[in-house]
Scaffold this motif. Structure first.
Motif, PDB file in Angstrom:
ATOM      1  N   ALA A   1       5.128  20.218 -13.386  1.00 14.18           N
ATOM      2  CA  ALA A   1       4.479  20.889 -12.259  1.00 14.18           C
ATOM      3  C   ALA A   1       5.219  20.627 -10.948  1.00 14.18           C
ATOM      4  O   ALA A   1       6.099  19.768 -10.844  1.00 14.18           O
ATOM      5  N   THR A   2       4.791  21.345  -9.924  1.00 10.23           N
ATOM      6  CA  THR A   2       5.355  21.171  -8.582  1.00 10.23           C
ATOM      7  C   THR A   2       4.911  19.859  -7.958  1.00 10.23           C
ATOM      8  O   THR A   2       5.711  19.150  -7.335  1.00 10.23           O
TER       9      THR A   2
ATOM     10  N   ASP B   1       8.879  20.559 -10.758  1.00 14.03           N
ATOM     11  CA  ASP B   1       8.804  21.931 -10.254  1.00 14.03           C
ATOM     12  C   ASP B   1       9.548  22.905 -11.164  1.00 14.03           C
ATOM     13  O   ASP B   1      10.186  23.833 -10.699  1.00 14.03           O
ATOM     14  N   TRP B   2       9.433  22.705 -12.459  1.00 17.08           N
ATOM     15  CA  TRP B   2      10.034  23.626 -13.434  1.00 17.08           C
ATOM     16  C   TRP B   2       9.053  24.729 -13.809  1.00 17.08           C
ATOM     17  O   TRP B   2       9.471  25.820 -14.182  1.00 17.08           O
TER      18      TRP B   2
ATOM     19  N   GLY C   1       5.661  26.211 -11.865  1.00 13.41           N
ATOM     20  CA  GLY C   1       4.906  26.044 -10.634  1.00 13.41           C
ATOM     21  C   GLY C   1       3.433  25.763 -10.873  1.00 13.41           C
ATOM     22  O   GLY C   1       2.782  26.418 -11.688  1.00 13.41           O
ATOM     23  N   GLY C   2       2.919  24.771 -10.159  1.00 14.69           N
ATOM     24  CA  GLY C   2       1.516  24.436 -10.277  1.00 14.69           C
ATOM     25  C   GLY C   2       1.250  23.034  -9.763  1.00 14.69           C
ATOM     26  O   GLY C   2       2.159  22.311  -9.357  1.00 14.69           O
TER      27      GLY C   2
ATOM     28  N   LEU D   1      -2.037  26.282 -12.758  1.00 15.28           N
ATOM     29  CA  LEU D   1      -0.776  27.009 -12.712  1.00 15.28           C
ATOM     30  C   LEU D   1      -0.734  28.020 -11.574  1.00 15.28           C
ATOM     31  O   LEU D   1      -1.729  28.665 -11.255  1.00 15.28           O
ATOM     32  N   ASP D   2       0.447  28.188 -10.998  1.00 19.76           N
ATOM     33  CA  ASP D   2       0.648  29.222  -9.987  1.00 19.76           C
ATOM     34  C   ASP D   2       0.701  30.613 -10.619  1.00 19.76           C
ATOM     35  O   ASP D   2       0.236  31.584 -10.029  1.00 19.76           O
ATOM     36  N   ASP D   3       1.281  30.695 -11.804  1.00 20.11           N
ATOM     37  CA  ASP D   3       1.485  31.980 -12.474  1.00 20.11           C
ATOM     38  C   ASP D   3       0.759  31.977 -13.815  1.00 20.11           C
ATOM     39  O   ASP D   3       1.119  31.206 -14.714  1.00 20.11           O
TER      40      ASP D   3
ATOM     41  N   HIS E   1       2.328  31.769 -17.417  1.00 18.55           N
ATOM     42  CA  HIS E   1       2.807  30.526 -18.024  1.00 18.55           C
ATOM     43  C   HIS E   1       1.716  29.802 -18.810  1.00 18.55           C
ATOM     44  O   HIS E   1       1.976  28.755 -19.408  1.00 18.55           O
TER      45      HIS E   1
END
Length: 211
Positions: free
Chosen positions: A93-94, A106-107, A109-110, A160-162, A165
């Protein structure tokens, strides 16, 4: 060919090694090695990063192994299949928000945030068996059906940001991230080595996965 399980003093690796070796015998795949040597990891065809405990402690422990993070990042960028387990997944994660903010890799995003079940009776940590809800199909989850049971021990999970994923969730007073992935990266919040048929299936798939 080798599958390197990273040893950075984050938990007992014996059960993970045993599960990966069992599935190698059953379904084939590369030789399984547990290593703290970055040069062994550099030559590996698969990389597994376990993790138990606090996010910041695991990050600190990994970075304390001279050259290890750099080699893992190099191999991941080159397309080597990578599997993170529990905190090993969270490190993708971020940021981790356990005892303050700690940067992740940060591989994917989240943020790693504290579990807040909507049902007051549900205790944290989330510990024990729970039913997987498959968000989208993935080669490492092949053969794992909706409702399959997996074993969890955690107080934090990945937001998660996206949503692309997100591969699987469980319900624990609301949806909780159970598996994530993109490209050559795959991670589980559950412990596959403790999840009997479900976990062994995922391990066997990973050993033979070509992203």
């Amino acid at each position: 060919m080798t599958c390197a399980i990273i040893d950075y003093d984050s938990g007992n690796l014996h059960s993970a090694q045993k599960a990966f070796e069992r599935m190698r015998r059953e379904v084939g795949g590369p030789e399984v090695v547990v290593t703290s040597d970055p040069e062994v990891v550099r030559k590996a065809d698969r990389i597994v990063l376990p993790g138990v405990g606090a996010f910041a402690d695991c990050r600190r422990g990994l970075l304390a192994v001279a050259g290890m993070y750099e080699v893992i990042e190099e191999r991941v960028q080159a397309g080597t299949p990578f599997m993170g387990i529990c905190v090993g997944m969270q490190l993708l994660a971020t940021v981790g928000r356990e005892f303050g903010d700690t940067p992740g890799f940060d591989w994917i995003g989240g943020a790693i945030t504290h579990l807040e079940p909507s049902t007051p009776a549900l205790k944290v940590p989330h510990m024990g068996w729970n039913e997987l809800r498959i968000a989208q199909r993935h080669p490492v989850l092949a053969g794992i059906e909706e409702g399959a049971h997996a074993y969890f021990v955690h107080s934090f999970h990945m937001s998660l940001d996206d949503p692309e994923h997100l591969l699987a969730t469980v319900n624990y007073g609301g949806p909780v991230t159970a598996a994530i992935g993109r490209d050559n990266l795959f991670g589980t919040q559950f412990h596959p080595e403790k999840s009997q048929k479900t976990g062994l299936t995922a391990i066997g798939n990973f050993l033979n996965w070509t992203p």
